[in-house]
Design a protein around this motif. Sequence first.
Motif, mmCIF file in Angstrom:
data_model
loop_
_atom_site.group_PDB
_atom_site.id
_atom_site.type_symbol
_atom_site.label_atom_id
_atom_site.label_comp_id
_atom_site.label_asym_id
_atom_site.label_seq_id
_atom_site.Cartn_x
_atom_site.Cartn_y
_atom_site.Cartn_z
ATOM 1 N N CYS A 173 80.671 112.146 -3.145
ATOM 2 C CA CYS A 173 80.551 113.065 -2.017
ATOM 3 C C CYS A 173 81.014 114.473 -2.410
ATOM 4 C CB CYS A 173 81.360 112.541 -0.838
ATOM 5 S SG CYS A 173 81.296 113.568 0.628
ATOM 6 N N LEU A 174 82.177 114.576 -3.053
ATOM 7 C CA LEU A 174 82.682 115.882 -3.483
ATOM 8 C C LEU A 174 81.736 116.538 -4.480
ATOM 9 C CD1 LEU A 174 86.504 115.205 -3.876
ATOM 10 C CD2 LEU A 174 85.369 116.552 -2.089
ATOM 11 N N ASN A 175 81.186 115.738 -5.376
ATOM 12 C CA ASN A 175 80.243 116.284 -6.343
ATOM 13 C C ASN A 175 78.996 116.830 -5.643
ATOM 14 O OD1 ASN A 175 79.324 116.633 -9.215
ATOM 15 N ND2 ASN A 175 77.706 115.312 -8.428
ATOM 16 N N LEU A 176 78.468 116.094 -4.670
ATOM 17 C CA LEU A 176 77.281 116.556 -3.947
ATOM 18 C C LEU A 176 77.558 117.818 -3.142
ATOM 19 C CD1 LEU A 176 75.756 113.169 -2.736
ATOM 20 C CD2 LEU A 176 74.852 114.702 -4.494
ATOM 21 N N ILE A 177 78.714 117.875 -2.506
ATOM 22 C CA ILE A 177 79.071 119.077 -1.747
ATOM 23 C C ILE A 177 79.196 120.267 -2.690
ATOM 24 C CG2 ILE A 177 80.866 120.189 -0.373
ATOM 25 C CD1 ILE A 177 81.410 117.391 0.871
ATOM 26 N N ALA A 178 79.859 120.057 -3.825
ATOM 27 C CA ALA A 178 80.022 121.136 -4.798
ATOM 28 C C ALA A 178 78.677 121.587 -5.361
ATOM 29 C CB ALA A 178 80.950 120.683 -5.928
ATOM 30 N N LEU A 179 77.822 120.635 -5.670
ATOM 31 C CA LEU A 179 76.500 120.960 -6.192
ATOM 32 C C LEU A 179 75.699 121.771 -5.184
ATOM 33 C CD1 LEU A 179 74.320 120.648 -8.363
ATOM 34 C CD2 LEU A 179 73.714 118.473 -7.311
ATOM 35 N N ASN A 180 75.708 121.341 -3.931
ATOM 36 C CA ASN A 180 74.999 122.088 -2.886
ATOM 37 C C ASN A 180 75.587 123.476 -2.711
ATOM 38 O OD1 ASN A 180 73.172 120.040 -2.326
ATOM 39 N ND2 ASN A 180 74.457 119.134 -0.770
ATOM 40 N N HIS A 181 76.900 123.572 -2.768
ATOM 41 C CA HIS A 181 77.565 124.868 -2.630
ATOM 42 C C HIS A 181 77.148 125.806 -3.753
ATOM 43 C CE1 HIS A 181 80.740 127.815 -1.955
ATOM 44 N NE2 HIS A 181 80.942 127.763 -3.263
ATOM 45 N N GLN A 182 77.216 125.323 -4.982
ATOM 46 C CA GLN A 182 76.901 126.192 -6.110
ATOM 47 C C GLN A 182 75.425 126.560 -6.136
ATOM 48 O OE1 GLN A 182 78.374 125.015 -9.896
ATOM 49 N NE2 GLN A 182 77.768 126.922 -10.832
ATOM 50 N N SER A 186 89.322 122.865 -4.908
ATOM 51 C CA SER A 186 88.906 123.304 -6.243
ATOM 52 C C SER A 186 88.696 122.065 -7.090
ATOM 53 C CB SER A 186 89.975 124.184 -6.890
ATOM 54 O OG SER A 186 90.162 125.371 -6.163
ATOM 55 N N ILE A 187 87.525 121.947 -7.636
ATOM 56 C CA ILE A 187 87.282 120.887 -8.609
ATOM 57 C C ILE A 187 87.694 121.480 -9.947
ATOM 58 C CG2 ILE A 187 85.581 119.405 -9.716
ATOM 59 C CD1 ILE A 187 84.052 119.393 -7.087
ATOM 60 N N LEU A 188 88.761 120.937 -10.507
ATOM 61 C CA LEU A 188 89.314 121.461 -11.740
ATOM 62 C C LEU A 188 88.641 120.874 -12.972
ATOM 63 C CD1 LEU A 188 93.070 121.263 -10.729
ATOM 64 C CD2 LEU A 188 91.506 123.225 -10.516
ATOM 65 N N ASP A 189 88.142 119.651 -12.836
ATOM 66 C CA ASP A 189 87.506 118.965 -13.953
ATOM 67 C C ASP A 189 86.301 118.189 -13.445
ATOM 68 O OD1 ASP A 189 86.779 117.533 -16.205
ATOM 69 O OD2 ASP A 189 88.840 116.959 -16.714
ATOM 70 N N LEU A 190 85.165 118.864 -13.455
ATOM 71 C CA LEU A 190 83.935 118.267 -12.931
ATOM 72 C C LEU A 190 83.534 117.025 -13.723
ATOM 73 C CD1 LEU A 190 81.596 118.458 -10.932
ATOM 74 C CD2 LEU A 190 80.421 119.884 -12.584
#
Length: 121
Positions: free
Chosen positions: A42-51, A110-114
Amino acid sequence: MVNENPGLQRALMMQSFRDLERAQDWMVTLARADASQKLARCLNLIALNHQTRDAGRSDQFQSNSLTFELPLSRSDIADLLGLRSETVSHQLTHLRRAGVIAIGKLRQVSILDLKALRRRY
């Protein structure tokens, strides 16, 4: 218009296939993953959409870290993932202690280590 432009038709079809593949991946995640895997995905998808939205980049991250504001509350994330809000809080704390994420004020993450986040699902 689409019939008159084969390139546009192909691009729309390819985007539809990518969207369908993501939806299928999400259904499998919800059905089979444990709490930590669900939250990491979920966090990865949110981050991907954000970026992708904010930087106009492709599906690939340009760096191994990213800071964004969560668009959902912990309770909303729990509902989305089929978890209890306490479980989401516990898993966020676990990711923070592992050095994968940092949690700021309000909903800032903050995702420090994707790469480490992606290894969790």
